[in-house]
Design an enzyme around this catalytic site. Structure first.
Site, short mmCIF file in Angstrom:
data_model
loop_
_atom_site.label_atom_id
_atom_site.label_comp_id
_atom_site.label_asym_id
_atom_site.label_seq_id
_atom_site.Cartn_x
_atom_site.Cartn_y
_atom_site.Cartn_z
CG ASP A 310 26.30 -1.30 -33.61
OD1 ASP A 310 26.89 -2.03 -32.69
OD2 ASP A 310 25.13 -1.20 -33.75
CG ASP A 503 20.95 0.57 -34.05
OD1 ASP A 503 21.98 0.25 -33.60
OD2 ASP A 503 19.88 -0.06 -34.08
CG ASP A 507 25.97 1.78 -31.09
OD1 ASP A 507 26.97 1.33 -30.77
OD2 ASP A 507 24.93 1.53 -31.80
#
Length: 620
Positions: A310, A503, A507
């Site tokens: 990410d 995080d 996600d």
């Protein structure tokens, strides 16, 4: 309590086996073989009874384990009068079980240390007095006193001048950390300095430490996949052993050869060494700030071939910071930051908070006559100077100047302008910057066998490309929804096991879909931490590299133990079938093999990332 009783039972059975063997040997030396046989049998029968009870319990759960071979070898030795061999096998089995418990206890030390540090109460400021309260009575906003040597019971912020903290039990960072007023304190941190006040920001159940404890308990309850593999093929191993023992008896007409084969076949290397090595790997990873939720994720982590990252909060720091200062007047960059930060103390805007953070460590004057225009900027008086901070158009309008071209900036950056005493002093450029050391980290991950590294972000492609320039990523996927990230993970599996690192709540679906999901930080209520297989206990990516190295080396040590132990046992079985080993000799040989492979498995406790085991030798 259950574990303590099991440990005491193991010690008692070992003592019985040792006493029976020594008594029998003493009677043999005294020329009393009949009494010696009775002493050997007295040491074997309790161990065999406990083993049979364990086997029946496993069969009731429809589990077939390799302990059946050990029970067969002891039973056959007693039936055919090889009581000394039976006594040696009983000692081998009870000793191996005791050694497994001891080794696993050592391997779990890092995790057990975490659990043993859980505070039960907290000291709460109530009016002008201090009271001890249960943790479940603490809520956000409560003011707590953290005494010297005490552990912070909840997540919070420093409410006094400062604090000196030890986070080594949580993150593996050995150096004490200094926290100033308003900075975050992670629950589970130990106060090394003077007593300080902590303003709670979360309930105990939702704090970092509670989340870590839950993850540790999950990890300790897991069963190693290699051990499950051993159980799955237990019937095949049992069939091969019985067939070889029966064939040796049938061909030679000597039942003692069958007893010798069964004794040598006792598969303690597979029963004991694998879980010891893998649990040791879990322990070492926890020491370096990587909490792996069990042996199965540890094995999967060792074989990762594709990494998906990410962007916001993972590849980047997740918050804006000043990346450049562009003076247009006589003020230096430091003076510009000081004046802007002093005025922005009066604002709660995230950009204003970032500017104040950039001036941390320097005393800031208190602004006066502050007027904030929401979403535009702030004006006020700082040290007798008229100061205005905000968007370029807002600042120019406040200064009575004509609009002009904004300074050049990259995609994803924000420009904040500063006016002082009617003059444009310059511009501050802020951006969500890349985490430090990312190029070296990604290069290290590639050396550990990760062939593809991808970026998956919901941000615009232009911003993603600007942030990742020079990192050498294999692909950048931008503008993704949570569902798109899941589809990307599933499609990437075609080239091997996939690890996803993120995080945020968005996600969590992708973390759950990946072969290994890695969450940043250990916030107890974070959906990403709950969905992940691995949690990094610090808000940084760099522990990921030692975590992968430890997983690979622990798995290799486990495999070495299995191959060496079972290979040597196989050779011993063949020698016994051919009449080259007596049952007693076979039992002694198997004991030597067991000790050797368990000691080899314990090498996983001494893994130091970056030392030895070159990446070029990493196995698939």
């Amino acid at each position: 309590m259950k574990a303590m009783l099991a440990d005491r039972a193991d010690v008692a059975l070992l003592a019985v086996a040792v006493l029976g063997l020594l008594s029998g040997l003493g009677l043999l030396a005294a020329g009393r073989p009949d009494a010696a046989a009775l002493a050997f049998g007295a040491g074997v029968i309790p161990v065999l009874a406990a083993l049979l009870a364990q086997i029946l319990h496993s069969l009731a759960r429809r589990e077939v384990g390799l302990d059946i071979v050990a029970a067969l070898s002891m039973s056959a030795a007693l039936i055919f009068g090889e009581t000394l061999a039976a006594a040696v096998v009983a000692l081998m089995y009870s000793g191996g079980t005791f050694l497994e418990g001891f080794a696993a206890g050592r391997a779990r030390r890092e995790m057990t240390d975490l659990l043993s540090r859980v505070p039960r109460t907290a000291t709460l400021h109530r009016g002008d007095s201090l009271v001890e309260v249960a943790l479940d009575r603490i809520g956000p906003g409560d003011l707590l006193l953290i005494r010297q040597g005490a552990v912070a019971p909840v997540d919070g912020t420093v409410a006094g001048p400062g604090a000196l903290l030890d986070q080594s039990a949580l993150t593996g960072e050995s150096m004490p950390l200094r926290r100033t007023q308003g900075q975050e304190v992670m629950s589970g941190s130990t106060n090394l300095g003077d007593a300080f006040d902590l303003r709670a920001t979360r309930r105990a159940a939702d704090s970092t430490y509670a989340g870590i404890v839950r993850l540790v308990e999950t990890a300790q309850a897991s069963k190693a996949p290699m051990a499950r593999l051993a159980d799955r093929y237990a019937m095949l191993f049992l069939a091969v052993t019985v067939t070889l023992a029966t064939a040796a008896w049938w061909v030679t007409g000597d039942p003692i050869r069958a007893v010798a084969v069964l004794v040598v076949a006792t598969p303690c290397p597979l029963i004991l060494a694998v879980p010891v090595a893998l649990v040791a790997g879990l322990s070492r990873a926890a020491h370096f700030g990587v909490l792996i939720k069990g042996a199965k994720p540890l094995e999967a982590l060792a074989g990762i071939r594709t990494l998906i990252l990410d962007k916001t909060g993972t590849l980047t720091q997740g918050r804006p910071r000043i990346v450049s200062v562009q003076p247009t007047g006589n003020l230096s960059p430091d003076q510009m930051i000081r004046l802007a930060a002093a005025l922005d103390q009066a604002s709660g805007h995230p950009i204003a908070r970032a500017i104040v953070a950039a001036a941390a460590g320097a005393p800031l004057p208190v602004p006066a006559a502050v007027v904030e225009t929401p979403g535009e900027g702030v004006a006020g008086i700082v040290d007798g100077h008229a100061v205005v901070v905000g968007g370029t158009d807002f600042v120019l309008a406040q200064l009575g100047l004509a609009p002009t071209n904004a300074p050049l900036r990259e995609e994803g950056a924000v420009v904040v302008s500063l006016g002082v005493d009617g003059v444009l002093a310059g511009h501050l450029v802020l951006a969500d910057a890349l985490r430090p050391g990312m190029p070296a980290l990604l290069a290290g991950l590639r050396r550990r066998g990760i062939g593809r590294i991808l970026l998956a972000t919901g941000d615009r492609r232009a911003v993603a490309m600007a942030v990742t320039r020079g990192l050498g990523l294999d692909d950048v996927q931008a503008g993704l929804s949570p569902d798109d990230k899941v589809r990307l993970v599933l499609s990437a599996r075609g080239s091997g096991p996939v690890m996803m690192v993120g995080d945020g709540v968005n996600d969590a679906p992708a973390l759950a879909a990946a072969d290994i999901g890695v969450a940043m930080g250990a916030r107890g209520a974070a959906a990403s931490a709950e969905a992940a297989d691995v949690v990094l206990l610090v808000d940084r990516l760099d522990p990921l590299l030692p975590g992968i190295e430890i997983a690979q080396r622990a798995r290799r040590i486990a495999l070495q133990s299995v191959v060496a132990g079972i290979g040597l046992s196989g050779l011993g079985m063949a020698a016994a079938a051919l009449g080259h080993l007596s049952p007693v000799q076979g039992a002694i040989l198997q004991e030597v093999i067991d000790v050797a492979v368990i000691l080899n498995a314990l090498r996983a406790l001494r893994i130091v990332p970056g030392q030895g085991d070159p990446a070029s030798k990493v196995a698939a």
